[in-house]
Design a protein around this motif. Structure first.
Motif, mmCIF file in Angstrom:
data_model
loop_
_atom_site.group_PDB
_atom_site.id
_atom_site.type_symbol
_atom_site.label_atom_id
_atom_site.label_comp_id
_atom_site.label_asym_id
_atom_site.label_seq_id
_atom_site.Cartn_x
_atom_site.Cartn_y
_atom_site.Cartn_z
ATOM 1 N N PRO A 38 0.795 -1.302 -0.026
ATOM 2 C CA PRO A 38 -0.157 -0.049 0.039
ATOM 3 C C PRO A 38 0.798 1.273 -0.104
ATOM 4 N N TRP A 39 2.050 1.186 0.613
ATOM 5 C CA TRP A 39 2.894 2.441 0.642
ATOM 6 C C TRP A 39 3.448 2.837 -0.701
ATOM 7 N N GLY A 40 3.640 1.677 -1.474
ATOM 8 C CA GLY A 40 4.125 1.927 -2.635
ATOM 9 C C GLY A 40 3.041 2.600 -3.605
ATOM 10 N N THR A 41 1.916 2.251 -3.626
ATOM 11 C CA THR A 41 0.996 2.627 -4.179
ATOM 12 C C THR A 41 0.588 4.109 -3.843
ATOM 13 N N TRP A 42 0.722 4.518 -2.629
ATOM 14 C CA TRP A 42 0.428 5.613 -2.156
ATOM 15 C C TRP A 42 1.483 6.694 -2.793
ATOM 16 N N ALA A 43 2.888 6.147 -2.556
ATOM 17 C CA ALA A 43 3.849 7.127 -3.049
ATOM 18 C C ALA A 43 3.907 7.247 -4.687
ATOM 19 N N LYS A 44 3.394 6.219 -5.419
ATOM 20 C CA LYS A 44 3.177 6.689 -7.000
ATOM 21 C C LYS A 44 2.272 7.654 -7.003
ATOM 22 N N ILE A 45 1.213 7.861 -6.455
ATOM 23 C CA ILE A 45 -0.064 8.754 -6.502
ATOM 24 C C ILE A 45 0.717 10.098 -6.224
ATOM 25 N N ILE A 46 1.615 10.108 -4.897
ATOM 26 C CA ILE A 46 2.126 11.519 -4.787
ATOM 27 C C ILE A 46 3.213 11.919 -5.659
ATOM 28 N N MET A 47 3.830 10.792 -6.249
ATOM 29 C CA MET A 47 4.995 11.371 -7.200
ATOM 30 C C MET A 47 4.101 11.701 -8.523
ATOM 31 N N ALA A 48 3.088 11.057 -8.864
ATOM 32 C CA ALA A 48 2.319 11.404 -10.179
ATOM 33 C C ALA A 48 1.831 13.065 -10.028
ATOM 34 N N CYS A 49 1.644 13.432 -8.626
ATOM 35 C CA CYS A 49 1.040 14.678 -8.425
ATOM 36 C C CYS A 49 2.266 15.669 -8.347
ATOM 37 N N ALA A 50 3.167 15.285 -7.862
ATOM 38 C CA ALA A 50 4.392 16.069 -7.510
ATOM 39 C C ALA A 50 4.955 16.385 -9.155
ATOM 40 N N THR A 51 5.102 15.317 -9.993
ATOM 41 C CA THR A 51 5.513 15.337 -11.451
ATOM 42 C C THR A 51 4.758 16.738 -11.978
ATOM 43 N N ALA A 101 9.157 20.144 -6.697
ATOM 44 C CA ALA A 101 8.148 19.038 -5.793
ATOM 45 C C ALA A 101 8.609 17.711 -5.758
ATOM 46 N N VAL A 102 9.004 17.138 -6.806
ATOM 47 C CA VAL A 102 9.522 15.683 -6.853
ATOM 48 C C VAL A 102 10.789 15.769 -5.767
ATOM 49 N N LEU A 103 11.448 16.734 -5.886
ATOM 50 C CA LEU A 103 12.768 16.461 -4.911
ATOM 51 C C LEU A 103 12.201 16.438 -3.515
ATOM 52 N N LYS A 104 11.073 17.513 -3.203
ATOM 53 C CA LYS A 104 10.580 17.327 -2.010
ATOM 54 C C LYS A 104 9.958 16.274 -1.550
ATOM 55 N N VAL A 105 9.372 15.455 -2.372
ATOM 56 C CA VAL A 105 8.627 13.952 -2.096
ATOM 57 C C VAL A 105 9.784 13.071 -1.801
ATOM 58 N N LEU A 106 10.838 13.134 -2.630
ATOM 59 C CA LEU A 106 11.632 12.032 -2.417
ATOM 60 C C LEU A 106 12.608 12.449 -1.094
ATOM 61 N N ARG A 107 12.602 13.732 -0.586
ATOM 62 C CA ARG A 107 13.353 13.656 0.651
ATOM 63 C C ARG A 107 12.396 13.445 1.743
ATOM 64 N N GLU A 108 11.257 13.602 1.591
ATOM 65 C CA GLU A 108 10.308 13.096 2.683
ATOM 66 C C GLU A 108 10.284 11.710 2.624
ATOM 67 N N GLY A 109 10.339 11.021 1.631
ATOM 68 C CA GLY A 109 10.417 9.498 1.636
ATOM 69 C C GLY A 109 11.758 8.897 2.297
ATOM 70 N N GLU A 110 12.759 9.818 2.006
ATOM 71 C CA GLU A 110 14.018 9.299 2.842
ATOM 72 C C GLU A 110 13.935 9.453 4.141
ATOM 73 N N LEU A 111 13.114 10.411 4.629
ATOM 74 C CA LEU A 111 12.851 10.793 6.153
ATOM 75 C C LEU A 111 12.139 9.734 6.749
ATOM 76 N N THR A 112 11.083 9.289 6.112
ATOM 77 C CA THR A 112 10.274 8.487 6.527
ATOM 78 C C THR A 112 11.061 6.997 6.607
ATOM 79 N N GLY A 113 12.036 6.643 5.478
ATOM 80 C CA GLY A 113 12.830 5.288 5.516
ATOM 81 C C GLY A 113 13.564 5.375 6.506
#
Length: 127
Positions: free
Chosen positions: A71-84, A90-102
């Motif tokens: 489910p997290w991967g599905t959510w990440a795909k949706i967020i990345m599509a919006c950020a794109t 926006a994409v770089l910010k999403v990636l940074r947030e993902g790194e912090l979560t990881g």
């Protein structure tokens, strides 16, 4: 939660990261400065190595590694599509947030005193 379940959850996170970075690399291959692209590729490769290490540990423990990001991967795909749609920043910010979560997920795993010492060493030293 068993060690295999804990590691599989971390593996799902890594698979999600791989999918997300792949989207970013595909989308911005032409629009990203060479240094930024190289950094994204390096981070992608680090996630790939982490996923490989986690798969190996799961197999070593007699488990079956997960094959998808869940489910997290599905959510990440949706967020990345919006950020794109919003652009590179926006994409770089999403990636940074993902790194912090990881990172938080790995830190939580290290706080699990029931986690096998070999797994703790793998997380602390390699992941």
């Amino acid at each position: 939660m068993s060690d295999i379940q804990s590691i599989n959850r971390l593996l799902q996170n890594e698979l999600s990261a791989l999918e997300t970075y792949q989207q970013a690399l595909d989308r911005f291959r032409k629009d990203t400065a060479l240094g930024e692209f190289d950094f994204l590729m390096l981070t992608f490769q680090e996630h790939k190595a982490a996923a490989c290490s986690l798969r190996g540990k799961i197999k070593q423990l007699g488990g079956t590694p997960t094959q998808d990001s869940g489910p997290w991967g599905t959510w990440a795909k949706i967020i990345m599509a919006c950020a794109t749609l919003l652009g590179k920043q926006a994409v770089l910010k999403v990636l940074r947030e993902g790194e912090l979560t990881g990172t938080e997920d790995y830190e939580k795993a290290l706080q699990d005193h029931g986690l096998h010492p070999d797994i703790r060493v793998l997380i602390a030293n390699s992941l």
